[in-house]
Design a protein around this motif. Structure first.
Motif, PDB file in Angstrom:
ATOM      1  N   ILE A   1      15.203  76.953  75.868  1.00 45.72           N
ATOM      2  CA  ILE A   1      16.312  76.942  76.823  1.00 45.72           C
ATOM      3  C   ILE A   1      16.144  75.801  77.814  1.00 45.72           C
ATOM      4  N   GLN A   2      14.924  75.608  78.294  1.00 45.04           N
ATOM      5  CA  GLN A   2      14.679  74.596  79.321  1.00 45.04           C
ATOM      6  C   GLN A   2      14.550  73.183  78.751  1.00 45.04           C
ATOM      7  N   HIS A   3      14.633  73.055  77.428  1.00 42.20           N
ATOM      8  CA  HIS A   3      14.635  71.741  76.783  1.00 42.20           C
ATOM      9  C   HIS A   3      15.891  71.531  75.936  1.00 42.20           C
ATOM     10  N   ASP A   4      16.916  72.328  76.185  1.00 37.13           N
ATOM     11  CA  ASP A   4      18.167  72.276  75.429  1.00 37.13           C
ATOM     12  C   ASP A   4      18.952  71.018  75.816  1.00 37.13           C
ATOM     13  N   PRO A   5      19.182  70.082  74.868  1.00 36.34           N
ATOM     14  CA  PRO A   5      19.883  68.838  75.205  1.00 36.34           C
ATOM     15  C   PRO A   5      21.345  69.050  75.593  1.00 36.34           C
ATOM     16  N   THR A   6      21.928  70.198  75.267  1.00 32.58           N
ATOM     17  CA  THR A   6      23.303  70.448  75.704  1.00 32.58           C
ATOM     18  C   THR A   6      23.355  70.821  77.182  1.00 32.58           C
ATOM     19  N   LYS A   7      22.236  71.284  77.741  1.00 34.85           N
ATOM     20  CA  LYS A   7      22.162  71.641  79.164  1.00 34.85           C
ATOM     21  C   LYS A   7      21.430  70.596  79.999  1.00 34.85           C
ATOM     22  N   TRP A   8      20.479  69.923  79.360  1.00 33.79           N
ATOM     23  CA  TRP A   8      19.618  68.970  80.059  1.00 33.79           C
ATOM     24  C   TRP A   8      19.675  67.606  79.363  1.00 33.79           C
TER      25      TRP A   8
END
Length: 198
Positions: free
Chosen positions: A90-97
């Protein structure tokens, strides 16, 4: 977390300089960093958040078990199903980050300004969230902020060479029976970090 933060700062001297400038401006060199100063150390807070995003304390949440049959996202989840959430993903998701593997504390001043680490947002919750959130979050964050701020303020942080600090991960913990005394007394030396009294 402190080791990861120091290594990230050594590999990103521009970020370290900004943090030093912020500390000089809000605390100075002659006073010790106190808890009352933390509210003014906005950039230091972004460094802590970005460190927790990249190198969270644990990659998975503790398991949760469904108490009754339910449907989530169109999937039928039977009673007794155990769930482990992959926080790292979740914390490395390219759609969010954008650029999820890059150390960019500034993202918490702009595009992710609303995100906190206390389990209130679901892009970044290294301590879990909901009823099972870690009860020690306030203590952990204060300790990390004050210790990191004090190290940046009181010491000149330098690498032994021009090579970046090795940030590769491995599983498990090993301890050699022949640990040199200087490693026991100053664990940061094993990371090619030098702390020089300013």
């Amino acid at each position: 977390m402190l080791t990861w933060a120091l290594c990230l700062l050594l590999n990103n001297p521009r970020v370290l300089k900004i943090a030093q400038y912020e500390l000089d401006e809000h605390v100075g060199r002659k006073r010790e960093v106190e808890e009352s100063h933390l509210k003014n150390l906005v950039y230091l807070n972004t460094i802590v958040k970005e460190t927790l995003r990249l190198y969270l304390p644990g990659p998975l949440t503790l398991h949760h078990e469904s108490m009754e049959d339910c449907i989530i996202g169109g999937y039928k989840i039977p009673k007794g199903t155990r769930l482990l959430t992959n926080l790292w993903k979740i914390q490395h998701d390219p759609t969010k980050w954008p650029d999820p593997e890059e150390f960019q504390p500034e993202r918490f001043l702009t595009s992710h300004k609303h995100v906190d680490v206390r389990g209130n947002t679901y892009e970044l919750f290294p301590f879990g969230s909901g009823r099972r959130v870690c009860p020690a979050i306030p203590f952990a964050l204060r300790s990390l902020h004050i210790t990191l701020a004090t190290l940046i303020q009181q010491f000149v942080l330098k690498k032994q060479s021009n090579e970046p600090v090795d940030m590769s991960k491995s599983t498990g913990v090993t301890i050699s029976k022949t640990i040199p005394l200087e490693v026991l007394l100053a664990p940061c030396l094993s990371l090619d970090i030098y702390l020089v009294v300013a």
